[in-house]
Design a protein around this motif. Structure first.
Motif, PDB file in Angstrom:
ATOM      1  N   GLU A  23      -7.978 -12.666  -3.804  1.00  0.00           N
ATOM      2  CA  GLU A  23      -6.551 -12.542  -4.126  1.00  0.00           C
ATOM      3  C   GLU A  23      -5.767 -12.233  -2.852  1.00  0.00           C
ATOM      4  O   GLU A  23      -5.349 -11.089  -2.631  1.00  0.00           O
ATOM      5  N   PRO A  24      -5.567 -13.230  -1.993  1.00  0.00           N
ATOM      6  CA  PRO A  24      -4.934 -12.924  -0.705  1.00  0.00           C
ATOM      7  C   PRO A  24      -3.570 -12.255  -0.886  1.00  0.00           C
ATOM      8  O   PRO A  24      -2.772 -12.669  -1.726  1.00  0.00           O
ATOM      9  N   GLY A  25      -3.328 -11.215  -0.119  1.00  0.00           N
ATOM     10  CA  GLY A  25      -2.014 -10.576  -0.127  1.00  0.00           C
ATOM     11  C   GLY A  25      -1.779  -9.629  -1.282  1.00  0.00           C
ATOM     12  O   GLY A  25      -0.650  -9.205  -1.518  1.00  0.00           O
ATOM     13  N   SER A  26      -2.830  -9.235  -1.994  1.00  0.00           N
ATOM     14  CA  SER A  26      -2.598  -8.385  -3.166  1.00  0.00           C
ATOM     15  C   SER A  26      -2.737  -6.896  -2.832  1.00  0.00           C
ATOM     16  O   SER A  26      -2.402  -6.045  -3.632  1.00  0.00           O
ATOM     17  N   GLY A  27      -3.209  -6.571  -1.657  1.00  0.00           N
ATOM     18  CA  GLY A  27      -3.478  -5.165  -1.335  1.00  0.00           C
ATOM     19  C   GLY A  27      -2.328  -4.512  -0.597  1.00  0.00           C
ATOM     20  O   GLY A  27      -1.152  -4.672  -0.946  1.00  0.00           O
ATOM     21  N   ALA A  28      -2.676  -3.777   0.446  1.00  0.00           N
ATOM     22  CA  ALA A  28      -1.658  -3.046   1.202  1.00  0.00           C
ATOM     23  C   ALA A  28      -0.642  -4.004   1.835  1.00  0.00           C
ATOM     24  O   ALA A  28       0.515  -3.632   2.033  1.00  0.00           O
ATOM     25  N   SER A  29      -1.070  -5.238   2.126  1.00  0.00           N
ATOM     26  CA  SER A  29      -0.135  -6.219   2.716  1.00  0.00           C
ATOM     27  C   SER A  29       1.046  -6.476   1.792  1.00  0.00           C
ATOM     28  O   SER A  29       2.130  -6.839   2.238  1.00  0.00           O
ATOM     29  N   TRP A  30       0.826  -6.329   0.490  1.00  0.00           N
ATOM     30  CA  TRP A  30       1.866  -6.579  -0.510  1.00  0.00           C
ATOM     31  C   TRP A  30       2.743  -5.339  -0.706  1.00  0.00           C
ATOM     32  O   TRP A  30       3.967  -5.419  -0.815  1.00  0.00           O
ATOM     33  N   THR A  31       2.107  -4.178  -0.719  1.00  0.00           N
ATOM     34  CA  THR A  31       2.827  -2.923  -1.002  1.00  0.00           C
ATOM     35  C   THR A  31       3.620  -2.420   0.209  1.00  0.00           C
ATOM     36  O   THR A  31       4.639  -1.745   0.051  1.00  0.00           O
ATOM     37  N   ALA A  32       3.175  -2.787   1.406  1.00  0.00           N
ATOM     38  CA  ALA A  32       3.799  -2.269   2.629  1.00  0.00           C
ATOM     39  C   ALA A  32       5.307  -2.520   2.649  1.00  0.00           C
ATOM     40  O   ALA A  32       5.826  -3.373   1.919  1.00  0.00           O
ATOM     41  N   ALA A  33       5.993  -1.787   3.520  1.00  0.00           N
ATOM     42  CA  ALA A  33       7.437  -1.979   3.671  1.00  0.00           C
ATOM     43  C   ALA A  33       7.770  -2.872   4.855  1.00  0.00           C
ATOM     44  O   ALA A  33       8.901  -3.323   4.990  1.00  0.00           O
ATOM     45  N   GLY A  34       6.792  -3.089   5.757  1.00  0.00           N
ATOM     46  CA  GLY A  34       7.017  -3.985   6.884  1.00  0.00           C
ATOM     47  C   GLY A  34       7.718  -3.332   8.066  1.00  0.00           C
ATOM     48  O   GLY A  34       8.274  -4.026   8.914  1.00  0.00           O
ATOM     49  N   MET A  35       7.673  -2.003   8.134  1.00  0.00           N
ATOM     50  CA  MET A  35       8.276  -1.362   9.312  1.00  0.00           C
ATOM     51  C   MET A  35       7.441  -1.669  10.546  1.00  0.00           C
ATOM     52  O   MET A  35       6.213  -1.604  10.508  1.00  0.00           O
ATOM     53  N   LEU A  36       8.121  -1.996  11.634  1.00  0.00           N
ATOM     54  CA  LEU A  36       7.453  -2.204  12.926  1.00  0.00           C
ATOM     55  C   LEU A  36       7.917  -1.044  13.790  1.00  0.00           C
ATOM     56  O   LEU A  36       8.886  -1.164  14.541  1.00  0.00           O
ATOM     57  N   ALA A  37       7.257   0.077  13.620  1.00  0.00           N
ATOM     58  CA  ALA A  37       7.812   1.339  14.101  1.00  0.00           C
ATOM     59  C   ALA A  37       6.829   2.088  14.988  1.00  0.00           C
ATOM     60  O   ALA A  37       6.268   3.107  14.597  1.00  0.00           O
ATOM     61  N   PRO A  38       6.638   1.587  16.235  1.00  0.00           N
ATOM     62  CA  PRO A  38       5.676   2.245  17.111  1.00  0.00           C
ATOM     63  C   PRO A  38       5.999   3.721  17.307  1.00  0.00           C
ATOM     64  O   PRO A  38       5.104   4.550  17.366  1.00  0.00           O
ATOM     65  N   LEU A  39       7.285   4.035  17.366  1.00  0.00           N
ATOM     66  CA  LEU A  39       7.664   5.415  17.674  1.00  0.00           C
ATOM     67  C   LEU A  39       7.913   6.237  16.406  1.00  0.00           C
ATOM     68  O   LEU A  39       7.347   7.309  16.233  1.00  0.00           O
ATOM     69  N   SER A  40       8.734   5.714  15.500  1.00  0.00           N
ATOM     70  CA  SER A  40       9.142   6.570  14.378  1.00  0.00           C
ATOM     71  C   SER A  40       8.042   6.714  13.323  1.00  0.00           C
ATOM     72  O   SER A  40       8.128   7.574  12.449  1.00  0.00           O
ATOM     73  N   GLU A  41       6.984   5.895  13.414  1.00  0.00           N
ATOM     74  CA  GLU A  41       5.871   6.057  12.469  1.00  0.00           C
ATOM     75  C   GLU A  41       4.722   6.849  13.101  1.00  0.00           C
ATOM     76  O   GLU A  41       3.705   7.109  12.462  1.00  0.00           O
ATOM     77  N   LEU A  42       4.916   7.244  14.363  1.00  0.00           N
ATOM     78  CA  LEU A  42       3.860   7.993  15.051  1.00  0.00           C
ATOM     79  C   LEU A  42       3.814   9.429  14.530  1.00  0.00           C
ATOM     80  O   LEU A  42       4.852  10.053  14.373  1.00  0.00           O
ATOM     81  N   HIS A  43       2.626   9.918  14.274  1.00  0.00           N
ATOM     82  CA  HIS A  43       2.487  11.289  13.788  1.00  0.00           C
ATOM     83  C   HIS A  43       1.840  12.145  14.879  1.00  0.00           C
ATOM     84  O   HIS A  43       1.218  11.624  15.803  1.00  0.00           O
ATOM     85  N   TYR A  44       1.993  13.459  14.748  1.00  0.00           N
ATOM     86  CA  TYR A  44       1.412  14.354  15.746  1.00  0.00           C
ATOM     87  C   TYR A  44      -0.081  14.075  15.876  1.00  0.00           C
ATOM     88  O   TYR A  44      -0.772  13.850  14.889  1.00  0.00           O
TER      89      TYR A  44
END
Ligand code: GLY
Length: 394
Positions: A23-44
């Motif tokens: 089922e291509p595309g049924s997992g996290a690829s489907w649920t994701a929001a698509g942010m391309l956030a090298p900095l703002s998605e970085l955690h400590y």
């Protein structure tokens, strides 16, 4: 997403490629929001990941251009930037730290006062303390990206098998293919494992070769607004300590995410998570209360022990890993795809992924095994070992 990216790029390098996916595309690829956030998605604690995130973000424009040409479809890549809102003064102090950290690395960020935030995002709540602007953190429509990758794979001659992989086929200590759910065997000189959170669930690998990836449940919501857009950039923040992000698409939809739950392989939507996301999203943008709730989507992020991906040779010959991308799978698709395609075609991984090979866990795992063995010894055995060590030293 990762698997299709690898398949497409490997095919472009002249390799014969078969993708196994029921089922291509049924997992996290489907649920994701698509942010391309090298900095703002970085955690400590994730500083080593930043360089890899940045390397993949830099590849995005060319990757998208080539993919849109090859697939004949657009992928909704929006260079919209991101604002990280501060809920209160304590959040603002945290954003100042991130601002200093980013500047020390030469990354562009800007601190915004409460007024500046309201001027940039009139729909934002009036009580927010300010914001950090990350102008190079963008977005792509992950669902369009995924379907473009599928089309590009087909256009380039990748074979798609819509069935599940059940069991690894081994010859001696080497992976030589997969037994499939449709009853057939598929053999190949090299298999690339890219099954996200499910990467450890195919039977038949020796225990040490099973990648250390665990599922972290995430829920996102799709809201639809009408009239003029509430948002034109990604807006995120922590509302009383609970993180939330809002990703506005060009068509007026807003993706709201995301819960983060250690719940094994349970993908049922949880009412409390929906409630919390709506509550916190509305706290940042009150007008969202009028939006239509179109969809609740749930899937599993593939998390590794250090939150960074495992890209490269596994412990077992014939098997490469492209797993563990956790919260950055969409962002890291180009760099992972090119790295694995390069390894397959040229036999070498590029330097930018050198710190992210699965081998980084080998020493610690071996040490842990050694430590466990020491813990398991009797008092007499330990005393004998101590004597031997003293004699050796003496
Ligand atoms: N990258 C967003 C998330 O994992 O929720």
């Amino acid at each position: 997403m990762i698997g299709l990216g690898v398949a497409w790029r490997a095919r472009l390098r002249g390799l014969t490629v078969t993708v196994v996916d029921p089922e291509p595309g049924s997992g996290a690829s489907w649920t994701a929001a698509g942010m391309l956030a090298p900095l703002s998605e970085l955690h400590y604690g994730e500083k080593p990941l930043l360089a890899l995130n940045m390397a993949s973000a830099r590849r995005y424009p060319a990757f998208v251009e080539e993919l849109e040409r090859s697939s004949g479809t657009e992928v909704g890549y929006l260079r919209c930037g991101t604002l990280v809102a501060a809920w209160d003064g304590a959040d603002m102090a945290g954003l100042r730290d991130i601002h200093g950290f980013a500047r020390s690395l030469g990354l562009e960020t800007e601190l915004l006062t409460r007024r500046q935030l309201r001027a940039r995002v009139p729909a934002s709540a009036s009580g927010l303390a300010g914001a950090l602007s990350a102008p190079d953190d963008h977005q792509v429509d992950n669902r369009l990206l995924h379907s473009a990758l599928l089309r590009a794979c087909v256009a380039e001659g990748v074979t798609l098998l819509p069935t599940a992989a059940r069991r690894w086929l081994l010859r001696g200590d080497r992976v030589v293919g997969l037994a499939l759910a449709d009853g057939t065997d598929l053999t190949a000189p090299v298999v690339v494992l890219a099954c996200g959170a499910w990467s450890g669930r195919i039977d038949g690998l020796p225990p040490g070769a099973v990648p250390a990836v665990r599922p972290v449940k995430g829920q996102t919501l799709r809201l639809r607004t009408v009239g003029s857009p509430l948002l034109t950039c990604v807006l995120r923040g922590s509302v009383r300590g609970c993180p939330v992000y809002l990703v506005p698409r060009a068509d007026g939809r807003i993706v709201v995410g995301a819960s983060s739950e250690e719940a094994g392989f349970d993908v049922r939507p949880r009412a409390g998570a929906v409630y919390e996301l709506l509550r916190d999203a509305q706290a940042l943008v009150p007008g969202l209360g009028e939006a239509e709730l179109e969809e609740v989507s749930t899937s599993l992020r593939p998390a590794s022990p250090d939150n960074a991906p495992l890209i490269g040779p596994s412990r077992i010959p014939g098997l490469l890993l492209a797993v563990g991308h956790y919260r950055n799978g969409v962002l890291l698709t180009p760099v992972t795809a090119d790295a694995i395609a390069g390894l397959l075609a040229d036999g070498a991984l590029p330097d930018e992924v050198a710190a992210f090979t699965p081998a980084r866990f080998d020493r610690t795992e071996d040490q842990a095994a050694g430590d466990q063995a020491v813990e398991g010894r009797t008092v007499e055995e330990k005393a004998a070992a101590d004597r031997t060590t003293r004699e050796d030293v003496g």
